[in-house]
Design an enzyme around this catalytic site. Sequence first.
Site, PDB file in Angstrom:
ATOM      1  N   CYS A 155     -15.648  -6.514   0.415  1.00  0.00           N
ATOM      2  CA  CYS A 155     -16.371  -6.574  -0.583  1.00  0.00           C
ATOM      3  C   CYS A 155     -16.404  -7.719  -1.728  1.00  0.00           C
ATOM      4  CB  CYS A 155     -16.552  -5.150  -1.242  1.00  0.00           C
ATOM      5  SG  CYS A 155     -17.413  -3.986  -0.414  1.00  0.00           S
TER       6      CYS A 155
ATOM      7  N   LYS B 135       0.737  -1.230  -0.094  1.00  0.00           N
ATOM      8  CA  LYS B 135      -0.223   0.137   0.039  1.00  0.00           C
ATOM      9  C   LYS B 135       0.956   1.148   0.075  1.00  0.00           C
ATOM     10  CE  LYS B 135      -3.627  -2.628   0.586  1.00  0.00           C
ATOM     11  NZ  LYS B 135      -4.584  -3.039  -0.390  1.00  0.00           N
TER      12      LYS B 135
END
Length: 621
Positions: free
Chosen positions: A280, A236
């Site tokens: 998700c 990240k």
Amino acid sequence: MTRSNVVAATRTVPIDVPEYVKHRGLIDWVARIAELTEPDRVVWCDGSQQEYDRLCDAMVEQRTMVRLNPAKRPNSFLALSDPSDVARVEDRTFICSEHRDDAGPTNHWVAPAEMRATLNGLFRGAMRGRTLYVVPFSMGPLGSPIAHIGVELSDSPYVVVNMRIMTRMGRAVLDALGERGEYVPCVHSVGRPLAAGEQDVPWPCNPTKYIVHFPESREIWSFGSGYGGNALLGKKCFALRIASTMGRDEGWLAEHMLILGVTSPEGRKYHIAAAFPSACGKTNFAMLIPPKGFEGWRVTTIGDDIAWLKPGRDGRLYAINPEAGYFGVAPGTGEKTNPNALATLRENVIFTNVALTEDGDVWWEGLTDTPPARLTDWQGNAWTPEIGRETGRKAAHPNSRFTAPASQCPSIDDDWENPGGVPIDAFIFGGRRSTTVPLVTEARDWIEGVYMAATMGSETTAAAAGQQGIVRRDPFAMLPFCGYNMSDYFSHWLALGEKLAAAGATLPKIYCVNWFRKDADGRFAWPGFGENMRVLKWMLDRIDGRGEGVEHAFGVTPRYEDLHWAGLAFSPAQYAQVTSMNPDEWRAELALHAELFDKLSARLPDALAETKARIEKRLGG
């Protein structure tokens, strides 16, 4: 043969530079960090299997990792972290741009000079008693025009072995760097120096944590955590926060997106990039297996988490997966949800904070319907299903992880390491919403697609009866990962679309999806998982100019008859539950969009406010 030493404040630290390292700037930087951090020794990682095996053996001896049963899980290990060091620390993550406004209201900012003074104090002597590992890595295939190189200096062998799986790491990167190549410097310490003769702990870390990015100088500094995205700085920190600022400056995109390929029975291939917030189903979608009724269709995986996209000579956007492995959430991964992921985990895997079975294998919630009778949980304690029921204690930590080579995935795409990338036909954005947002909507144009992505969100709490859950806005699924002002990020997307269109390119279509609508009984109304292929096929039909749909205030949604239903019993009434749109709910939704825009108002592009006004006018009232 090696060369070069540096005199630290208290003693000489041998830098031990291999003869094949020719980059003077890199050598000098390693020397400066060694002088600051005072490690016992410096090791330049070559990325070899022997090096990996040696470090894993040492960590088993140190009790950082357990070797799993070779008959069950060959060449695989389980690491258990300190209970205080189990996830990314967003509140300790900083974007230290020269000007506060360049970080924007969604990022934590500290003046660079102030932060450098803090870091110098924390890192001074931080590696005493430890080894400083020099970890050269490439994000993307070596030599790709879309790839970039980084070098991480870390005192954690856990970082080294995970970086070998997650990136292209080792001597080949230093060879590619040459004498003057550019690299992103990354410095990491667990922040727990050892006194002479002091016994180390299995998982060293520090209660004080800093994850710091300097966008202008492209630097990353991380202190206090040995875990995941805090410590594997290629992920990240580099691949999204620093790379997004590079993309802003250089005209490309670094996105929190999966990339998949879809091949039709006729041999036509499409490439899709999709952004979803956590929880998700991103990895599940990246490894989707077409359901009954889709014989002859094939879905292949290029990446499951991050995409770098650059305009090609033909004006189209070409994407690579900058990673070489998967750092996935284990709980919820099972034969029903993601058989391709399970097959990827058969061997050569590092598991972190999952449970250990009596026969030396791993387990986590969702792996099987019924848990084993006895386990050792992620904190090293005995665990049984009865203990779980009585205490609510999970056997595996909810954020427990697997680190696995992408090359082991059965659905891996033949082009996953193509240095030129793959051309993107469509973008998908999706969140977790129990109401309001329909199953799928195609944006009318690029600007309205950017609006959709800018306002996407997910519910963060269980909804009370008749009430919508609290929606956390997560623009482009980049809220925790954008390395600069979010409004400028929206402007960058809009400007890139204009530039590509001006060059005569066909822009990728943009879709918004929601797999998580619920019925009146609170159950998911859409079956999801492999059945999402039905929505994907409609998108492909639209790309080819074949698919039909009905236009509404926000774009185009398929009618029941526009989807391919062979192999699934799903009635028009059920379909209406996942596609209906309530004008009152949408007026409330647009009011929430206004709250987001107010927060970002200082630099918000006019085009987004104008789009909102157009949608409100179409909606009426």
